[in-house]
Design a protein around this motif. Structure first.
Motif, PDB file in Angstrom:
ATOM      1  N   ALA A 124       0.832  -1.203   0.000  1.00 50.69           N
ATOM      2  CA  ALA A 124       0.000   0.000   0.000  1.00 50.69           C
ATOM      3  C   ALA A 124       0.872   1.260   0.000  1.00 50.69           C
ATOM      4  N   LEU A 125       1.967   1.223   0.801  1.00 54.70           N
ATOM      5  CA  LEU A 125       2.867   2.377   0.844  1.00 54.70           C
ATOM      6  C   LEU A 125       3.577   2.561  -0.490  1.00 54.70           C
ATOM      7  N   LEU A 126       3.941   1.428  -1.103  1.00 55.64           N
ATOM      8  CA  LEU A 126       4.560   1.500  -2.427  1.00 55.64           C
ATOM      9  C   LEU A 126       3.607   2.186  -3.406  1.00 55.64           C
ATOM     10  N   GLY A 127       2.317   1.874  -3.265  1.00 53.63           N
ATOM     11  CA  GLY A 127       1.311   2.521  -4.100  1.00 53.63           C
ATOM     12  C   GLY A 127       1.321   4.023  -3.907  1.00 53.63           C
ATOM     13  N   ILE A 128       1.434   4.460  -2.649  1.00 52.01           N
ATOM     14  CA  ILE A 128       1.477   5.903  -2.373  1.00 52.01           C
ATOM     15  C   ILE A 128       2.729   6.517  -2.986  1.00 52.01           C
ATOM     16  N   PHE A 129       3.840   5.779  -2.883  1.00 56.50           N
ATOM     17  CA  PHE A 129       5.070   6.265  -3.512  1.00 56.50           C
ATOM     18  C   PHE A 129       4.863   6.444  -5.018  1.00 56.50           C
ATOM     19  N   PHE A 130       4.272   5.428  -5.667  1.00 53.83           N
ATOM     20  CA  PHE A 130       4.061   5.536  -7.113  1.00 53.83           C
ATOM     21  C   PHE A 130       3.092   6.663  -7.443  1.00 53.83           C
ATOM     22  N   MET A 131       2.127   6.909  -6.547  1.00 56.06           N
ATOM     23  CA  MET A 131       1.191   7.998  -6.761  1.00 56.06           C
ATOM     24  C   MET A 131       1.948   9.329  -6.796  1.00 56.06           C
ATOM     25  N   PHE A 132       2.834   9.529  -5.789  1.00 58.31           N
ATOM     26  CA  PHE A 132       3.611  10.778  -5.765  1.00 58.31           C
ATOM     27  C   PHE A 132       4.528  10.872  -6.971  1.00 58.31           C
ATOM     28  N   PHE A 133       5.197   9.760  -7.256  1.00 58.57           N
ATOM     29  CA  PHE A 133       6.163   9.772  -8.353  1.00 58.57           C
ATOM     30  C   PHE A 133       5.478  10.089  -9.679  1.00 58.57           C
ATOM     31  N   SER A 134       4.370   9.410  -9.967  1.00 61.15           N
ATOM     32  CA  SER A 134       3.756   9.659 -11.264  1.00 61.15           C
ATOM     33  C   SER A 134       3.042  11.004 -11.292  1.00 61.15           C
ATOM     34  N   SER A 135       2.569  11.491 -10.145  1.00 63.68           N
ATOM     35  CA  SER A 135       2.019  12.854 -10.121  1.00 63.68           C
ATOM     36  C   SER A 135       3.093  13.841 -10.552  1.00 63.68           C
ATOM     37  N   TRP A 136       4.268  13.653  -9.953  1.00 61.38           N
ATOM     38  CA  TRP A 136       5.379  14.549 -10.279  1.00 61.38           C
ATOM     39  C   TRP A 136       5.733  14.455 -11.761  1.00 61.38           C
ATOM     40  N   ALA A 137       5.872  13.207 -12.253  1.00 61.77           N
ATOM     41  CA  ALA A 137       6.276  13.020 -13.650  1.00 61.77           C
ATOM     42  C   ALA A 137       5.221  13.596 -14.592  1.00 61.77           C
ATOM     43  N   LEU A 138       3.948  13.372 -14.290  1.00 57.71           N
ATOM     44  CA  LEU A 138       2.882  13.878 -15.160  1.00 57.71           C
ATOM     45  C   LEU A 138       2.880  15.401 -15.183  1.00 57.71           C
ATOM     46  N   SER A 139       3.031  16.024 -14.012  1.00 55.82           N
ATOM     47  CA  SER A 139       2.942  17.482 -13.971  1.00 55.82           C
ATOM     48  C   SER A 139       4.143  18.128 -14.654  1.00 55.82           C
ATOM     49  N   LYS A 140       5.238  17.370 -14.771  1.00 58.19           N
ATOM     50  CA  LYS A 140       6.418  17.926 -15.429  1.00 58.19           C
ATOM     51  C   LYS A 140       6.399  17.673 -16.932  1.00 58.19           C
ATOM     52  N   THR A 141       5.577  16.719 -17.371  1.00 60.03           N
ATOM     53  CA  THR A 141       5.612  16.384 -18.811  1.00 60.03           C
ATOM     54  C   THR A 141       4.281  16.672 -19.479  1.00 60.03           C
ATOM     55  N   ILE A 142       3.469  15.656 -19.660  1.00 59.98           N
ATOM     56  CA  ILE A 142       2.309  15.847 -20.527  1.00 59.98           C
ATOM     57  C   ILE A 142       1.254  16.779 -19.959  1.00 59.98           C
ATOM     58  N   LEU A 143       1.269  17.018 -18.653  1.00 53.80           N
ATOM     59  CA  LEU A 143       0.202  17.849 -18.097  1.00 53.80           C
ATOM     60  C   LEU A 143       0.632  19.286 -17.826  1.00 53.80           C
ATOM     61  N   LYS A 144       1.865  19.651 -18.170  1.00 56.95           N
ATOM     62  CA  LYS A 144       2.336  20.963 -17.728  1.00 56.95           C
ATOM     63  C   LYS A 144       1.598  22.112 -18.408  1.00 56.95           C
ATOM     64  N   GLY A 145       0.934  21.839 -19.516  1.00 54.90           N
ATOM     65  CA  GLY A 145       0.217  22.911 -20.199  1.00 54.90           C
ATOM     66  C   GLY A 145      -1.186  23.150 -19.661  1.00 54.90           C
ATOM     67  N   GLU A 146      -1.685  22.229 -18.824  1.00 56.43           N
ATOM     68  CA  GLU A 146      -3.036  22.396 -18.294  1.00 56.43           C
ATOM     69  C   GLU A 146      -3.043  23.511 -17.243  1.00 56.43           C
ATOM     70  N   VAL A 147      -4.169  24.211 -17.187  1.00 52.43           N
ATOM     71  CA  VAL A 147      -4.267  25.327 -16.247  1.00 52.43           C
ATOM     72  C   VAL A 147      -4.215  24.821 -14.804  1.00 52.43           C
ATOM     73  N   SER A 148      -3.498  25.540 -13.966  1.00 55.81           N
ATOM     74  CA  SER A 148      -3.394  25.142 -12.571  1.00 55.81           C
ATOM     75  C   SER A 148      -3.769  26.304 -11.664  1.00 55.81           C
ATOM     76  N   THR A 149      -4.797  26.134 -10.881  1.00 57.18           N
ATOM     77  CA  THR A 149      -5.155  27.161  -9.903  1.00 57.18           C
ATOM     78  C   THR A 149      -5.266  26.470  -8.563  1.00 57.18           C
ATOM     79  N   PHE A 150      -4.956  27.182  -7.510  1.00 58.26           N
ATOM     80  CA  PHE A 150      -5.095  26.550  -6.204  1.00 58.26           C
ATOM     81  C   PHE A 150      -5.909  27.431  -5.282  1.00 58.26           C
ATOM     82  N   ASN A 151      -6.846  26.835  -4.592  1.00 57.55           N
ATOM     83  CA  ASN A 151      -7.397  27.477  -3.413  1.00 57.55           C
ATOM     84  C   ASN A 151      -8.161  26.430  -2.678  1.00 57.55           C
ATOM     85  N   LEU A 152      -8.272  26.622  -1.394  1.00 56.64           N
ATOM     86  CA  LEU A 152      -8.852  25.594  -0.551  1.00 56.64           C
ATOM     87  C   LEU A 152      -9.697  26.315   0.474  1.00 56.64           C
TER      88      LEU A 152
END
Lengths: 341, 472
Positions: free
Chosen positions: B254-282
């Motif tokens: 399960a922890l490995l899954g969380i690691f892969f979640m972080f890793f692929s989030s990072w990889a996606l945001s740096k590559t194919i998703l970097k052009g998508e609009v990003s706004t933050f508020n909570l």
């Protein structure tokens, strides 16, 4: 399965991975290089030359063929061929070694500049690409759009007058707003002004400006200017730049001290017990982000204070109009406030 | 004459546009907002402003404090998972007893008495009915416990504080703090986790959350992990520690899954998703007592039943396919056996085997039926005389007996480790894939979300298999 050996399988896998890495790694991958070379054609070379001549003539410099081959990254025979073609098309005048733009060439150059700046505006307003990527992407796109697409883009963006760096965007007819500003490096101490333009070339200097977190539209007061350093005070912080970096910031001098800039600060600098009134949102906050902040109530005149500090440093929650909204520091730094007691 | 006037006005307006400059629209918008705020301020008087905040800020100070914030979060998540997994055991086995052990033979007998041809009763009862019944009995109880609990926390207002606490970790991988919630929701069901990403209003971060949700080990996969870990990992240590060892193994996955979640989030945001609009508020809404019954009702209807219904729709054809490939013969061998034989070589390269790969393919609709399918197929190809015949999925009461069948199917410790890894890192189930498509309305992102984890799974199991074979 006679030939199977785990070590071999592993080695083959590693070799394949390395190959794929070199083929497709960002920017320098062989695949992209080949693709770009394939795309480089006469049209691109001509347009880049026209742009270069245009910018140089505007600052009073006339270039010759040698300069072109030195500055541009194309192979020399391609440049020579393009120059011949441009002369034949009445774009430029070959005066000995010197190259001068003819009216047709100027018009063409303006069209390319329009596309470039519009595309940068588009990237800034409608996409999430990082600032540092806008220029490179626009350099590519300016050769791909035709006039009709450019006009469509312009009207979708509301016919903007300036690109995100503060450069004027030429209109359909080639008209351009005039910037009345001077380089920061030439200003005497205590001058008050507004940053109206941040030059995005060369890349190295632009990256330094980005790293300093300097925002376009910020009001500044020069505090030091000598051969080694230009310092200025802005939005509650002091910035120190090398003169060469300061030369890439254009300042429009404000006649009077319209806003007492000593009091302006960024929301990110607010302390737990302090209260503040919002003065506005910096021009650096664009597109969807800006509208969202306005929607949430971060508007001129609203009072804001800190509701909760984050255990990990950010985002902190701000109390605005009775609601707790968490913002990350890079967003909060684009909201300008005036602290009150 | 009039036309000329209009032209003049247009020309003038164009001229003026140049003069007022670029920030005109911004100033206008800001002005309107500011005016509206002022009018509201004059017209509305607020009472008891302080009361409301005193309790809230006390709770807030505790749940977001440096000392208590994180322990509280982990405790809450652990309690919910524990309640779900242990609490679901009893109703699950009851449902299984009724639907699988009692009702299934009853249906078969009924079919025999009314002289239904064997292929029709096999197709409908052993195929379609059995897989649907299986999915219901494994899936319904944990979801019916997990989602109401989760929704209660949401209603109370605690979950936004979790997102608030964790955001800076997620920011580092280019994701949104609320992804912590959708990820946790994924531990219940990935399809529900994907739906839950609606709370993330920034387009880029929402896509990241959708694509990486599959790395949360879902309810359909926990039982597989626990069973395999008990049989194979538990057996590697002295009996006294086997329970601990298998538990650690499952948590590690399960922890490995969380690691892969972080890793692929990072990889996606740096590559194919970097052009998508990003706004933050909570937004951190005020706390309020949860509306207990309403919450239970809506979470059962909105989350549990909708997801269950989709799962049933997809499980039915899967059951049919499983029965058909085991009962249609080409030459001397069933279709299943043909496929298994042709996949065996590739499976070996990954430290798995043909049976496992085929089971993962036919069980795309529901991860719940992977183990029963593997058992049935193993029996089919090895010819051991357990189970209820070709195409009829089954499970055994004791883990030991299951282990014996699997070992007879050629399983080793490596197979077990790799199936645990592959169960974590493979395509989402078809319910989730369909949900991803419904949520993104994009074939491109659906494909990315489907293919990305499979590629990761193939690479990871391949590497583990080769290194394992070199080392041992």
């Amino acid at each position: 399965m006679n030939t199977y050996d785990p070590l071999n399988a592993l080695l083959i896998f590693i070799a394949l991975s390395i190959l794929i890495y070199f083929l497709f790694r960002p920017a320098k991958g062989w695949f992209w290089i080949i693709k770009n070379n394939y795309r480089t054609n006469e049209k691109m070379v001509i347009e880049d030359i026209l742009k270069l001549l245009f910018h140089n003539e505007n600052s009073g410099k006339i270039l010759n063929t040698n300069n072109l081959t030195q500055i541009l990254n194309f192979n020399n025979s391609l440049i020579i061929k393009s120059i011949e073609k441009m002369t034949a098309n009445n774009f430029i005048l070959l005066d000995g070694e010197q190259l001068k733009l003819k009216p047709l060439g100027r018009e063409y150059a303006l069209r390319i500049i329009r596309m470039h700046r519009l595309w940068e505006k588009f990237l800034a307003e409608k996409t999430g690409y990082d600032k540092s990527e806008w220029h490179e992407r626009a350099e590519q796109k300016e050769h791909e759009l035709n006039t009709e697409e450019t006009n469509l883009l312009a009207s979708k963006l509301g016919n903007p007058l300036f690109d995100p760096h503060g450069d004027p965007i030429p209109s359909k007819t080639g008209k351009m707003a005039i910037i009345n500003g001077v380089a920061l490096s030439t200003l005497p101490i205590n001058t008050v002004g507004e940053i109206i333009h941040i030059e995005d070339e060369p890349d190295i200097i632009y990256k330094q400006i980005l790293a300093e977190n300097i925002h376009i539209g910020s009001h500044i007061r020069v505090t030091e200017n000598n051969n080694t350093r230009v310092s200025f005070f802005s939005e509650g912080e002091e910035f120190k730049l090398a003169p060469i970096v300061a030369g890439n910031l254009t300042i429009s001098i404000l006649k009077k001290d319209i806003i007492n800039e000593g009091n302006i600060a960024r929301l990110s600098s607010l302390k737990k017990t302090e209260k503040a009134i919002i003065i506005g949102i910096s021009k650096e906050s664009r597109g969807e982000n800006r509208r969202r902040l306005l929607d949430l109530g971060f508007v001129k005149g609203a009072t804001v204070s800190i509701d909760l500090l984050n255990p990990l440093g950010e985002p902190n929650a701000y109390l605005i109009k009775g609601t707790a909204i968490a913002l990350r520091n890079n967003q909060a730094s684009k909201i300008l406030i005036k602290k009150i007691n | 004459m009039e036309n000329k006037n209009i032209d003049d006005i247009l020309a003038l307006s164009k001229e003026l546009r140049w003069q007022i400059g670029d920030d005109f629209h911004d100033h206008l918008a800001e002005g309107i907002y500011a005016d509206a705020a002022e009018i509201v301020g004059d017209a509305i008087t607020k009472k008891n402003k302080k009361n409301k905040f005193s309790i809230d800020s006390k709770i807030d100070r505790i749940v977001t404090s440096k000392t208590w914030g994180f322990p509280i979060m982990f405790l809450v998540l652990a309690v919910i998972l524990w309640l779900t997994i242990t609490g679901a055991n009893y109703p699950s086995s009851l449902l299984a007893k009724i639907l699988l052990n009692d009702f299934h033979p009853l249906l078969k007998n009924l079919a025999t008495t009314i002289n239904t041809p064997w292929w029709l009763s096999g197709f409908l009862i052993d195929g379609v009915y059995l897989s649907v019944a299986w999915v219901i009995s494994v899936m319904l109880p944990p979801m019916a416990i997990f989602f109401p609990l989760f929704t209660l926390l949401e209603d109370f207002g605690y979950l936004p504080r979790v997102a608030f606490n964790l955001d800076s970790l997620f920011k580092k991988s280019g994701a949104h703090g609320k992804q912590a919630l959708t990820m946790s929701m994924g531990f219940g069901c990935n399809a529900a986790g994907v739906i839950a990403t609606r709370i993330i209003d920034s387009p880029r971060e929402r896509l990241i959350a959708i694509i990486t949700n599959n790395f949360s080990l879902c309810n359909g996969r926990w039982p597989t992990q626990i069973l395999i870990a008990t049989i194979f990992i538990g057996a590697t240590v002295p009996a006294a520690f086997s329970g601990i060892a298998s538990l650690v193994a499952v948590i590690a996955i399960a922890l490995l899954g969380i690691f892969f979640m972080f890793f692929s989030s990072w990889a996606l945001s740096k590559t194919i998703l970097k052009g998508e609009v990003s706004t933050f508020n909570l937004e951190l809404p005020p706390y309020r007592p949860p509306r207990f019954w309403k919450t239970i009702y809506t979470s059962l209807i909105d989350r549990t039943l909708i997801v269950l219904w989709r799962a049933i729709i997809f499980a039915a054809p899967a059951g049919a396919v499983i029965w058909l490939i085991s009962n249609i013969y080409i030459g001397n061998e069933s279709v299943a056996a043909w496929i298994i034989n042709s996949l065996d070589g590739f499976g070996f390269l990954l430290g798995l085997n043909g049976v496992i790969l085929l089971a993962f393919i036919v069980a795309i609709p529901a991860n719940e039926i992977i183990i029963p399918t593997i058992l049935m197929l193993t029996v089919l190809v090895t010819g051991i005389s357990v189970g209820n015949g070709a195409g009829v999925m089954f499970e055994l009461d004791s883990a030991n007996a299951t282990g014996e069948i699997l070992r007879a199917g050629g399983w080793t410790l490596l197979t077990a480790v790799n199936i645990m890894l592959f169960s974590l890192l493979h395509n989402p189930c078809s319910t989730t894939i369909y949900t991803i498509y419904k949520e993104t309305k994009s074939l491109k992102w659906t494909t990315v979300a489907t293919v990305l984890p499979v590629i990761m799974g193939l690479i990871v199991t391949f590497l583990v298999a080769q290194i394992w074979r070199i080392v041992f």
